[in-house]
Write a protein that holds these residues in place. Structure first.
Motif, short mmCIF file in Angstrom:
data_model
loop_
_atom_site.label_atom_id
_atom_site.label_comp_id
_atom_site.label_asym_id
_atom_site.label_seq_id
_atom_site.Cartn_x
_atom_site.Cartn_y
_atom_site.Cartn_z
N ALA A 42 0.84 -1.20 0.00
CA ALA A 42 0.00 0.00 0.00
C ALA A 42 0.87 1.25 0.00
O ALA A 42 0.61 2.22 -0.73
CB ALA A 42 -0.93 -0.01 1.21
N LEU A 43 1.96 1.22 0.80
CA LEU A 43 2.88 2.35 0.83
C LEU A 43 3.57 2.52 -0.52
O LEU A 43 3.74 3.64 -1.03
CB LEU A 43 3.91 2.15 1.94
CG LEU A 43 5.00 3.22 2.06
CD1 LEU A 43 4.39 4.60 2.34
CD2 LEU A 43 6.00 2.85 3.15
N ALA A 85 4.44 5.18 -5.68
CA ALA A 85 4.45 5.07 -7.13
C ALA A 85 3.54 6.11 -7.76
O ALA A 85 3.88 6.74 -8.78
CB ALA A 85 4.04 3.66 -7.55
N TRP A 86 2.33 6.30 -7.18
CA TRP A 86 1.38 7.27 -7.73
C TRP A 86 1.93 8.69 -7.63
O TRP A 86 1.94 9.44 -8.61
CB TRP A 86 0.05 7.14 -7.00
CG TRP A 86 -1.06 7.97 -7.58
CD1 TRP A 86 -1.60 9.11 -7.07
CD2 TRP A 86 -1.77 7.71 -8.80
NE1 TRP A 86 -2.59 9.59 -7.88
CE2 TRP A 86 -2.72 8.76 -8.96
CE3 TRP A 86 -1.69 6.73 -9.78
CZ2 TRP A 86 -3.59 8.82 -10.05
CZ3 TRP A 86 -2.56 6.79 -10.85
CH2 TRP A 86 -3.48 7.82 -10.98
N VAL A 93 -7.30 5.14 -6.00
CA VAL A 93 -6.32 4.30 -6.71
C VAL A 93 -5.70 3.23 -5.80
O VAL A 93 -5.67 2.04 -6.15
CB VAL A 93 -5.21 5.19 -7.30
CG1 VAL A 93 -4.09 4.33 -7.91
CG2 VAL A 93 -5.79 6.12 -8.36
N VAL A 94 -5.24 3.63 -4.61
CA VAL A 94 -4.50 2.69 -3.75
C VAL A 94 -5.38 1.54 -3.27
O VAL A 94 -4.98 0.37 -3.36
CB VAL A 94 -3.85 3.44 -2.58
CG1 VAL A 94 -3.23 2.45 -1.58
CG2 VAL A 94 -2.78 4.40 -3.10
N PRO A 95 -6.60 1.78 -2.73
CA PRO A 95 -7.44 0.64 -2.32
C PRO A 95 -7.72 -0.32 -3.48
O PRO A 95 -7.74 -1.54 -3.28
CB PRO A 95 -8.71 1.31 -1.80
CG PRO A 95 -8.28 2.66 -1.39
CD PRO A 95 -7.23 3.06 -2.37
N THR A 150 8.57 -2.04 -10.52
CA THR A 150 9.96 -1.89 -10.08
C THR A 150 10.08 -1.95 -8.57
O THR A 150 10.93 -2.67 -8.02
CB THR A 150 10.52 -0.56 -10.60
OG1 THR A 150 10.43 -0.52 -12.02
CG2 THR A 150 11.98 -0.40 -10.18
N LEU A 151 9.23 -1.21 -7.86
CA LEU A 151 9.33 -1.15 -6.41
C LEU A 151 8.90 -2.45 -5.74
O LEU A 151 9.54 -2.93 -4.80
CB LEU A 151 8.50 0.02 -5.89
CG LEU A 151 9.00 1.42 -6.27
CD1 LEU A 151 7.98 2.49 -5.88
CD2 LEU A 151 10.35 1.70 -5.60
#
Length: 615
Positions: free
Chosen positions: A8-9, A14-15, A42-44, A109-110
């Protein structure tokens, strides 16, 4: 939950990072609120997709290519759904199109990078901390060696691989996972001396046995501790991992390349039939049963005189061969009434007769029991098989049946004659298979030597020149099956036993494998025992030997007797056994087996086909 929070982090970073990259790290104030307000959508959504794709069921310590594929699929779906949600949700925020492209690239990537970095940290933690790793050389620089290096690092094994060796010139001088390929396999001992290494791992499961044997012997002779990866068959079927190392064993040095079986022919022969194995609790009988079970017969009947041996086999088979119909019979092949009942009840199409007394010196002390069990037992059981309509009867014989000097060898030669005499056109087909010693069989020299070494010695050898043929138990059992498939009836098959081995050389080899020497555990010569030969022959000089389609099987032509002759001889033998004439029965059997017996003519021989097995 920690991994989920991590992703989530990462999704947040990334966003926001995509926005920052879009505006060259100077995000305009007008877009700051848009970037933050869209995070709650976006994240959820991305985390939900990651959850559904199973990204939180794996372990980061074992992160690999399949995990990267799952991340790519999950991020790919999120890249499609994020703009759709923003449009359908009528969110008025300004989201540049380049952000929608950059975000998934940063996510992949992350997310994958953090997982792989964690795995690298775990794998290298021991080596970075300077632990007490043992230096080791690895023979082989192929796929198995690559897998082995990964496995050793993954489990944090206390091995430090200092070099690899391989005969492939294109690999020499290169590095595999940072480990140098130093030279050819034949240079292994020299490199071990040069680097001060005392431990070697053989990572050559697909190499010819001659190569592995040569390396193993060189290492053992040099006093190196040798371990080997599992066999190719075990690795291919996933029964063990490449990191499941084991110590070098006698089979590795005396065994041979795997037997090439006619698997399709054996499956068609064994699969639809009921198969019965006598002596199923013994070394050969139990391995025969295992090999037969691989082809999943309609029913497998296992007959054994020893209750404990049959109990042990049952525990193994019921756990290992689920789905095969198994029948367990305690009984004696000399019991004609019981054999008739068992054969009539199960109606086996194929019989493998491995029940026999085989220990030479012990049978010299008990000749009547050797003849009762090995000869009269085969006669009784063979006639019951004929009466029950068995298609094929395979007798497990021995090289000691060739010009025998022991009552055990004579009894097995007479058992061959019994089987051949029972052959009838259109009836049960009888096939005999001869082979020599098998490594590790019960009562054989190998477990005796092992026990003597463990107890501190001495090792007892009968004579410095005594020589025997050896093969592994699985190889012997597989070739018995192949011979049974090929046999048309009345033949004696001979297994290719390879080169003979001096027993004293075998004792010395076992000493070196155990890390001992003759100064610590002496070898003592005790003299040949009654009935023993210095050398075993695989066939007599008078026998005709011809090849077969299988390179490890030969066909032997020996003199035979007809049913009437054998019936008279066996009645004579039965009378001697019942009279308790041990010396006379032994001499009679040896003379007959060697072709010089003369028995009194019986003017009224029994009607062969009318005699009940029970009689």
């Amino acid at each position: 939950m920690l991994v989920l929070l991590h992703d989530a982090l990462v999704a947040v970073l990334a966003w926001l990072g995509a926005y920052a990259i879009r505006f060259n790290l100077t995000l305009p104030t007008a877009y700051v609120d848009d970037a933050l307000s869209t995070l709650s959508w976006v994240v959820p959504l991305q985390v939900l997709i990651f959850w559904r794709f199973g990204l939180y069921r794996g372990l980061w310590r074992f992160a690999s290519l399949p995990d990267l594929k799952r991340i790519l699929r999950a991020v790919g779906l999120a890249a499609v759904l994020v703009p759709a949600i923003l449009i359908l949700g009528r969110i008025g925020a300004l989201v540049p199109r380049s952000v929608l492209v950059l975000d998934p690239l940063l996510l992949v990537t992350l997310m994958s990078g953090s997982r792989l970095l964690y795995r690298l940290w775990k794998e290298h933690r021991l080596s970075l901390s300077g632990g007490d790793a043992v230096p080791v050389l690895v023979a082989g620089a192929g796929t198995a060696a690559d897998m082995l290096l990964r496995e050793l690092r993954r489990v944090g094994a206390s091995w430090h691989v200092v070099g690899l060796l391989d005969d492939n010139p294109s690999l020499q001088g290169r590095h595999l996972q940072g480990v140098p390929v130093l030279g050819a396999l034949d240079e292994l001992v020299a490199w071990a001396d040069k680097l001060g290494v005392r431990n070697v791992i053989l990572a050559l499961p697909a190499a010819p046995h001659a190569v592995r044997r040569r390396l193993g012997e060189a290492c053992v002779n040099a006093g190196l501790a040798v371990q080997t990866v599992p066999g190719l068959d075990d690795l291919m079927h996933g029964r063990v991992a490449v990191g499941a190392l084991r110590a070098l064993e006698l089979d590795d040095l005396l065994g041979r390349d795997p037997v090439q079986l006619d698997d399709s022919g054996l499956a068609a022969w064994l699969g639809p039939r009921c198969v019965l194995v006598t002596g199923a609790g013994g070394s050969i009988g139990s391995e025969l049963a295992r090999q037969i079970a691989r082809f999943r017969p309609r029913r497998l009947v296992l007959l054994e005189q020893s209750e404990y041996a049959l109990y042990q086999l049952r525990q193994e088979f019921e756990a290992r061969y689920v789905g095969i119909e198994l029948a367990w019979v305690i009984g004696d092949v000399k019991d004609g009434v019981l054999m008739e009942r068992v054969l009539q009840q199960h109606r086996p199409a194929l019989v493998f007769h491995a029940a026999a007394y085989k220990h030479v010196p012990l049978m010299e002390e008990n000749p009547l029991e050797a003849l009762r069990n090995n000869v009269l037992g085969t006669w009784t059981f063979g006639r019951a098989a004929v009466a029950a309509g068995v298609e094929k009867f395979v007798l497990v014989s021995t090289d000691k049946a060739v010009e025998p000097t022991s009552v055990m060898g004579a009894s097995k030669r007479l058992a061959e004659l019994v089987g051949q005499s029972l052959q009838r056109p259109g009836g049960t087909r009888f096939v005999a298979v001869r082979f020599g010693n098998v490594l590790g069989s019960s009562g054989s020299v190998v477990p005796r030597f092992r026990a003597q070494i463990e107890s501190g010695g001495p090792i007892t050898v009968t004579h410095p020149e005594v020589t025997r043929y050896f093969m592994s138990i699985p190889e012997a059992a597989q070739l018995v099956l192949q011979a049974g498939l090929m046999g048309e009836g009345g033949e004696i098959f001979l297994l290719d036993m390879g080169d003979p081995v001096k027993i004293v050389d075998l004792a010395r080899l076992m000493l070196r494998l155990a890390g001992r020497n003759e100064a610590e555990i002496p070898i003592v010569y005790t003299g040949l025992r009654p009935g023993e030969k210095l050398f075993e022959d695989l066939h007599s000089p008078r026998a005709g030997v011809s090849g077969t389609p299988h390179p490890k099987l030969w066909r032997v032509s020996e003199p035979t007797l007809d049913g009437e002759q054998v019936a008279r001889l066996l009645l004579d033998l039965k009378a001697r056994v019942q009279a308790g004439d041990a010396a006379g029965a032994r001499d009679w059997a040896l003379a007959l087996a060697n072709g010089s017996a003369r028995t009194a003519a019986d003017p009224t021989p029994p009607a062969w086909r009318g005699v009940s097995p029970a009689s």
